[in-house]
Every structure is written in C-alpha cells, then in structure tokens.
Design an enzyme around this catalytic site. Structure first.
Site, mmCIF file in Angstrom:
data_model
loop_
_atom_site.group_PDB
_atom_site.id
_atom_site.type_symbol
_atom_site.label_atom_id
_atom_site.label_comp_id
_atom_site.label_asym_id
_atom_site.label_seq_id
_atom_site.Cartn_x
_atom_site.Cartn_y
_atom_site.Cartn_z
ATOM 1 N NE ARG A 194 4.487 2.063 -1.294
ATOM 2 C CZ ARG A 194 5.334 2.164 -0.282
ATOM 3 N NH1 ARG A 194 6.459 2.797 -0.452
ATOM 4 N NH2 ARG A 194 5.064 1.659 0.901
ATOM 5 C CE LYS A 213 14.745 -10.188 -10.505
ATOM 6 N NZ LYS A 213 15.278 -9.619 -9.264
ATOM 7 C CD GLU A 216 18.117 -12.085 -8.600
ATOM 8 O OE1 GLU A 216 17.593 -12.672 -7.644
ATOM 9 O OE2 GLU A 216 17.696 -11.001 -9.039
ATOM 10 C CG HIS A 252 20.679 -35.952 -6.825
ATOM 11 N ND1 HIS A 252 21.187 -37.213 -6.602
ATOM 12 C CD2 HIS A 252 21.755 -35.135 -6.990
ATOM 13 C CE1 HIS A 252 22.516 -37.157 -6.601
ATOM 14 N NE2 HIS A 252 22.874 -35.916 -6.840
ATOM 15 C CB CYS A 311 -0.870 0.036 1.243
ATOM 16 S SG CYS A 311 -1.880 -1.423 1.446
ATOM 17 C CG ASN A 323 1.797 0.901 3.951
ATOM 18 O OD1 ASN A 323 1.496 -0.293 3.854
ATOM 19 N ND2 ASN A 323 2.980 1.368 3.601
ATOM 20 N N GLY A 324 0.042 -0.874 6.380
ATOM 21 C CA GLY A 324 0.495 -1.694 7.516
ATOM 22 C C GLY A 324 -0.543 -2.749 7.851
ATOM 23 C CE LYS A 375 11.881 -1.927 -5.878
ATOM 24 N NZ LYS A 375 12.624 -2.908 -6.687
ATOM 25 C CD1 TRP A 408 -0.464 -5.899 -3.768
ATOM 26 C CD2 TRP A 408 0.274 -6.443 -1.739
ATOM 27 N NE1 TRP A 408 0.176 -7.110 -3.856
ATOM 28 C CE2 TRP A 408 0.636 -7.464 -2.624
ATOM 29 C CE3 TRP A 408 0.640 -6.563 -0.395
ATOM 30 C CZ2 TRP A 408 1.335 -8.598 -2.227
ATOM 31 C CZ3 TRP A 408 1.336 -7.689 0.003
ATOM 32 C CH2 TRP A 408 1.672 -8.694 -0.917
ATOM 33 C CD GLU A 419 10.898 -10.478 -9.612
ATOM 34 O OE1 GLU A 419 12.113 -10.406 -9.454
ATOM 35 O OE2 GLU A 419 10.092 -9.949 -8.840
HETATM 36 C C1 F6R Z 1 12.699 -9.700 -6.588
HETATM 37 C C2 F6R Z 1 12.561 -8.802 -5.453
HETATM 38 C C3 F6R Z 1 12.266 -9.381 -4.122
HETATM 39 C C4 F6R Z 1 13.028 -8.622 -3.025
HETATM 40 C C5 F6R Z 1 12.577 -9.105 -1.647
HETATM 41 C C6 F6R Z 1 13.384 -8.454 -0.529
HETATM 42 O O1 F6R Z 1 13.034 -9.005 -7.746
HETATM 43 O O2 F6R Z 1 12.663 -7.616 -5.588
HETATM 44 O O3 F6R Z 1 12.551 -10.746 -4.071
HETATM 45 O O4 F6R Z 1 14.387 -8.828 -3.209
HETATM 46 O O5 F6R Z 1 11.216 -8.811 -1.462
HETATM 47 O O6 F6R Z 1 13.270 -7.069 -0.575
HETATM 48 P P1 F6R Z 1 14.262 -6.120 0.195
HETATM 49 O O7 F6R Z 1 15.600 -6.237 -0.434
HETATM 50 O O8 F6R Z 1 13.669 -4.764 0.047
HETATM 51 O O9 F6R Z 1 14.295 -6.583 1.626
#
Ligand code: F6R
Length: 593
Positions: free
Chosen positions: A27, A470, A466, A489, A2, A97-98, A588, A71, A473
């Site tokens: 976000r 990527k 990673e 395995h 949010c 937000n929270g 985000k 959200w 997502e």
């Molecule tokens: C993937 C991504 C998430 C963040 C995760 C941790 O692209 O952005 O997997 O890496 O939510 O976020 P932070 O680094 O803000 O703690």
C-alpha cells in the site's frame, strides 16, 4: 496509503502484527509501529520499513495488539507522528487510516480541557476523545469519540487490560479475519491470509467489539449481522511466485486474468448488471475515474462511440467534483480498481444524489464503490500488490469491451469477428510477454534518458498516456503522453537526440498520420521506438527500435500495445535500480481527495 492491523487471540501478538503489516507493504508507507497489551501498553514505532522495525523492537508480550503503516498526510514522516497514538494516561492506543477534517477544532478544545498532544497528526485526537468519554465502557467511549469526528476512518482501539479490540469504519476499508478463537483485523485481505481465509467485511458506520472468542457488530447503535466471506485466492496468489517483482508477476498474469474476467463476467453479467435499466438511460454516457483507470475509461470512450455511436464523456473524477453538470438521464460508469479512491467515490455519491444510474467497475469485492453504486461489475484480477496498476487495467478494458459488445446495436457480422478476436487475446498477450528479452534490451537504452515522449492517435492516444504514466511512476523518468498531432504545437521545442519518442501504432485510420508524425520526430533528431504490428514493413524504414505485437483488430490494439509498454516501464525501472513495486511518494489506493 495507511494500513491498520490488529490481533487478539491465543498467540503472542507481536510476530503476528509484524507479519500482517508486512503483507500490507504494497500500500506504500513511510513509517510503521505496533502496540501490545501485556497488562500495560507497550508501543514501538519509527520511520522506515517494517523489517527495520522488526530488528529493533524489543520482545513485547501480549495476546492483543494493533499495528500501522503510515503514509504521511498531517505532519511529516517521523517517529512521533507514526501510529499507534496514545491518550494522556498511556492506556488507550489507536491506529487510524483516513482523514479527520475537523481535527484542529477538536484538538484546540481538548487542549483547553487539559489534554496534551505530542504529534502533528489528526489521528491523535481520537485516543484523547476516547479518554475524555471513558466511563467504564470502551465501546461507549469510542462511539462518543467518533461521534465528534468529521471525516473518514478505519480505526482500531486497544486499551490496557480490556481483552478486546474496538474497531470502526467510515469511508476507509476494514475487514476482520476469523480464526479459531482468534481474530485478525486489517485494512485489506492479504494482511490476514497467512492465518485465515474467513473474512468479515465491515460497512461504513459499523463498530465492532472483537474478542478472541467473538465479534459483535453494531451500526448506528443497533446490532447487525455481517456475514463471513471465504476468500478463494490464497496467500500464494498475493506473493511473487518466483518473479523478481510483483509488477512483473502481475504483467505476466494478464493472459489468465483476461480469460477469467471474460468467463466470469459473461456468466454472471445479467444478474449483476441491470442492462435494461442502463439501456433506457443510454442517450449519453459518462465515465469517471482517476489515473490508470482514467486511461481505461478513455479507451472505453473510443470503443463505445465507435461500436455503439453513443456520445461518451470521460471525466477525471477529481475535476468532475468541481463544476455543475446537467446529469439528467445519464448512465455513468465509475472505474476504480481499489474501489476506494476518494475522488471517484465522491463522484458516485454526487451522481446517485442526482438520481443517475451508476455502475461501478472494481476489482475489490465489498469495496466502498461497490456499496455506493447501483450495480457493480467485478473484474477478476485477484490481488494487485504492485503499486503500478497493470493487470487491473487490463481487466477494466475487458469489462468495457464486453459491456459494449453485449449490446444489440452492433452489426452481427462485425460482432462475430470481434468476439473471435476477444477470445484470442490471452494468446496474443502471451506472445507479447514472450518478447521480454527484446523489450528489456530497449529498456536499457531508455534507462539512460531523463525525458521521453509517448505518442499515439485515436484509441492509442490513451495508451500513450498510460505508457508515459507507467514509465514515470516506476522508473522516475520524466515522460509525457501526447496525442501525436499535438507534439508540433509546442513540445517540438524539446525534441532532440536526448529525448526518445515512443510511438504507438495501429493499422487503423490513424496509421498514415502516425508515420508522418514519426518522420517529424526523426527530422528533429529524436530516436524513435515504435510499438507496431508484426508484418509492418513501413515502420522498419523509420524507427530506430521496434517492439512488434501480434495482429489484432485495431479496437483491441490497446491491449497488446499496453502490455509492451508495461514491460518497457518495468525493465527500465529495474535497469535504473528503482524500487519497482513501491515507488516513492505513491500509494496503492488513494483514499484522500
Ligand atoms: C497507476 C495507478 C494509479 C491508479 C489511480 C486510481 O499505476 O495505479 O494511477 O490507477 O490511483 O486508482 P483506482 O483504480 O483504485 O481508483
């Protein structure tokens, strides 16, 4: 997650609020809304995007207002569950937000006292509590209401005819943008940058009364001063600058941010990190993080163990919170680009309570992580707007490299080589970026598949994780990152002509084994796309597609290899027509556990 915004000043609040909300789109959200005070409160909210809301919202006049991007956490995305929420009389509006953990208890009690609720949200208890406690002073009522709440919040309260906003923060970020006889409130700085670069960061426990002419902040009842900070990046920095998507822009910013992080961090490191204190604690190390930051942590483990011979434990923050640990004499690093990830913050609190030294690596100045940790190392990536982390990951790696290389344990000759290579990384990354056309061609091929495996060994195993994260997502293709030796395995059962394998190589002690793993995958019919060094002849015989990356010391191979995989994920998502910067169901910063 949010986003909240607020405005009070001499302008009509409606366009300001809609613009500020649009700046928070990154976000992630499913619904949005605004409320304005034009003598009485007017609210307009709905599911969907801000641009859609802007088309249908009637002209609401008012010099003060609040807005929200939601959200969903409690209750599905819907118009009724969207914020702002009102009290029974319709004179108090709240955006939040929270998470309110005890909202069911509060709601039952308020209902028994005659309050009626219309949404399924936890937030709706807040305006009702404020209404209950209102005796002529809005701020006193807000203090009393928040005193009942267990959980986290950034709230903005608007009451009809009050000519003020009351805002409060506990566990969720909140800033106040300072203008000329006007103020802007938001969850994050990019929301206000069109109007001002003067910002006050509120701290947990702060409550502020904001009018057009001033801001007065109290913390647990006592007046406090919160200094203004000047934001040095501009609104343009937070815009696409001609790129089709923020993700592509941010991938391309990596040579610059690597340079900035190295220059800035090297020049301030000793003053921000008590290296001596960390060394005393260095019998073992613990690194905690989530998601992409966790992958940076895993790479950090390889680097620290290889160069310093110090055992390193890396934990997913959300799991670390569940079991008992022997924490004595542990130096811990918490990595979080946003500085607001709930699980990571919880681990920092736990470690601090156990008297461990905690260093936070974060990209957000004034974030919760920086407040909770003993020391903070800021990365210098600037705002990262795309939900998928790219440049923030890269600068996390840079900080980890530099942290390790600033210890005297490394042989001076080896150190000199590494420093030279480190300095050359921006140019090497630039060369990978120059291969966008080839990568985009391979991405068109990958985009036709629904399952992809990423394999790597050693320091490139986290890179495989990673790369897979990527891809899934942003392109919604099912992808799994695997330690290359593990595939046989069980997962071999899935290999075939429809399951491409992306193999990430480095010319280190894993190389020969990787070639064998590639042969195994090929023998089962899987097409192989290799990310390999320039001049690697052996791979040409084996792989169907090759993305070549410049030669670097193997310890830095995650840098060039990851950039190639970021581009691969980006172009695949674009080919599939996905909303690259705002993938479905993601946010985000993840401020809930
Ligand atoms: C993937 C991504 C998430 C963040 C995760 C941790 O692209 O952005 O997997 O890496 O939510 O976020 P932070 O680094 O803000 O703690």
């Amino acid at each position: 997650m949010c986003g909240v915004v607020g405005y009070i000043g001499g302008r009509n609040a409606q366009p300001v609020l809609l613009n500020c909300l649009a700046r928070l789109e990154y976000r992630g959200y499913d619904s949005c809304g605004i409320a304005l005070d034009g003598g009485s409160l007017r609210v307009c909210k709905d599911i969907g995007k801000i641009a859609e809301l802007a088309k249908v919202v009637p002209q609401l006049d008012g010099l003060a207002g609040i807005g929200h991007t939601r959200w969903a956490t409690h209750g599905a995305p819907s118009r009724i569950n969207a914020h702002p929420h009102l009290d029974c009389s319709g004179t108090i509006a709240v955006v939040h937000n929270g998470i309110i953990n005890n909202f069911q208890v509060l709601r039952r009690r308020l209902e028994a006292e005659g309050h009626s609720f219309i949404s399924e949200t936890d937030t709706e208890v807040i305006p009702h509590l404020i209404e209950k406690y209102y005796r002529g002073s809005l701020e006193e009522a807000v203090v009393a209401a928040l005193g009942e709440i267990k959980g986290s919040y950034a709230v903005i309260v608007l009451a009809a005819g009050e000519s003020k906003l009351v805002v409060a923060r506990n566990g969720s970020p909140l800033i106040i943008g300072v203008g000329d006889r006007e103020h802007f409130i938001a969850s994050d700085v990019p929301a206000v940058l069109d109007y001002t670069n003067r910002v006050i960061y509120l701290e947990d426990g702060d409550l502020a009364v904001v009018t057009s002419g001033g801001v007065s902040v109290t913390s647990r009842g006592a007046g406090v001063e919160r200094k203004e900070t000047r934001i040095l990046w501009s609104v343009e920095d937070a815009q696409k600058a001609g790129y089709e998507h923020f993700m592509l822009k941010e991938i391309h910013e990596q040579p610059k941010v690597i340079r900035d992080t190295l220059v800035n961090w090297v020049s301030v490191a000793d003053s921000v990190v008590d290296i001596a204190a960390m060394r005393r604690n260095l019998e073992s190390m613990l690194i905690l993080a989530c998601g992409t930051s966790y992958h940076a942590a895993l790479i950090g483990k390889y680097v620290i163990e290889e160069l310093l011979s110090i055992p390193v434990r890396v934990e997913i923050a959300s799991e670390f919170n569940y079991y008992g640990q022997t924490l004595a004499r542990t130096a811990a690093i918490a990595i979080t680009q946003s500085g607001e990830t709930a699980d990571t913050l919880k681990t920092i609190r736990k470690l601090r309570a156990a008297r461990c030294l905690v260093i936070a690596i974060t990209n957000v100045v004034g974030s919760s992580a920086s407040r909770l940790a003993d020391h903070t190392i800021y990365t210098w990536a600037g705002p990262e707007i795309s939900v998928a982390a790219t440049k923030s990951f890269m600068v996390q790696l840079m900080v980890l490299y530099w942290l390790v290389m600033s210890y005297s344990r490394i042989d001076p000759g080896r150190l000199a080589e590494l420093v030279m290579d480190l300095r050359g990384l921006p140019e090497k990354v630039q060369r990978v970026l120059g291969r966008g056309d080839v990568i985009s061609e391979y991405a068109s091929y990958l985009a036709q598949h629904e399952d992809v495996f990423f394999i790597g060994r050693g320091i490139n195993f986290p890179v495989a994780l990673e790369g897979a994260l990527k891809l899934k997502e942003v392109s919604y293709i099912h992808a799994e990152g695997y330690a290359a030796g593990e595939l046989k395995h069980g997962s071999f059962a899935l290999l075939g002509s429809g399951t491409p394998v992306v193999a990430i190589l480095a010319r280190d002690n894993t190389y020969e084994a990787m070639l064998s793993n590639i042969k195994e995958a090929k023998a089962r019919g899987a097409p192989v796309l290799a990310v390999a060094e320039e001049g690697d002849v052996a791979i040409r015989e084996l792989a169907d597609f090759i993305i070549t990356v410049p030669v670097v010391d193997a310890i830095f191979s995650p840098v060039v290899n990851t950039v190639a995989l970021q581009l691969l994920a980006y172009y695949t998502a674009r080919e599939r027509g996905c909303p690259v910067d705002t993938p479905r169901n993601l946010a985000k910063s993840v401020t809930v556990e």
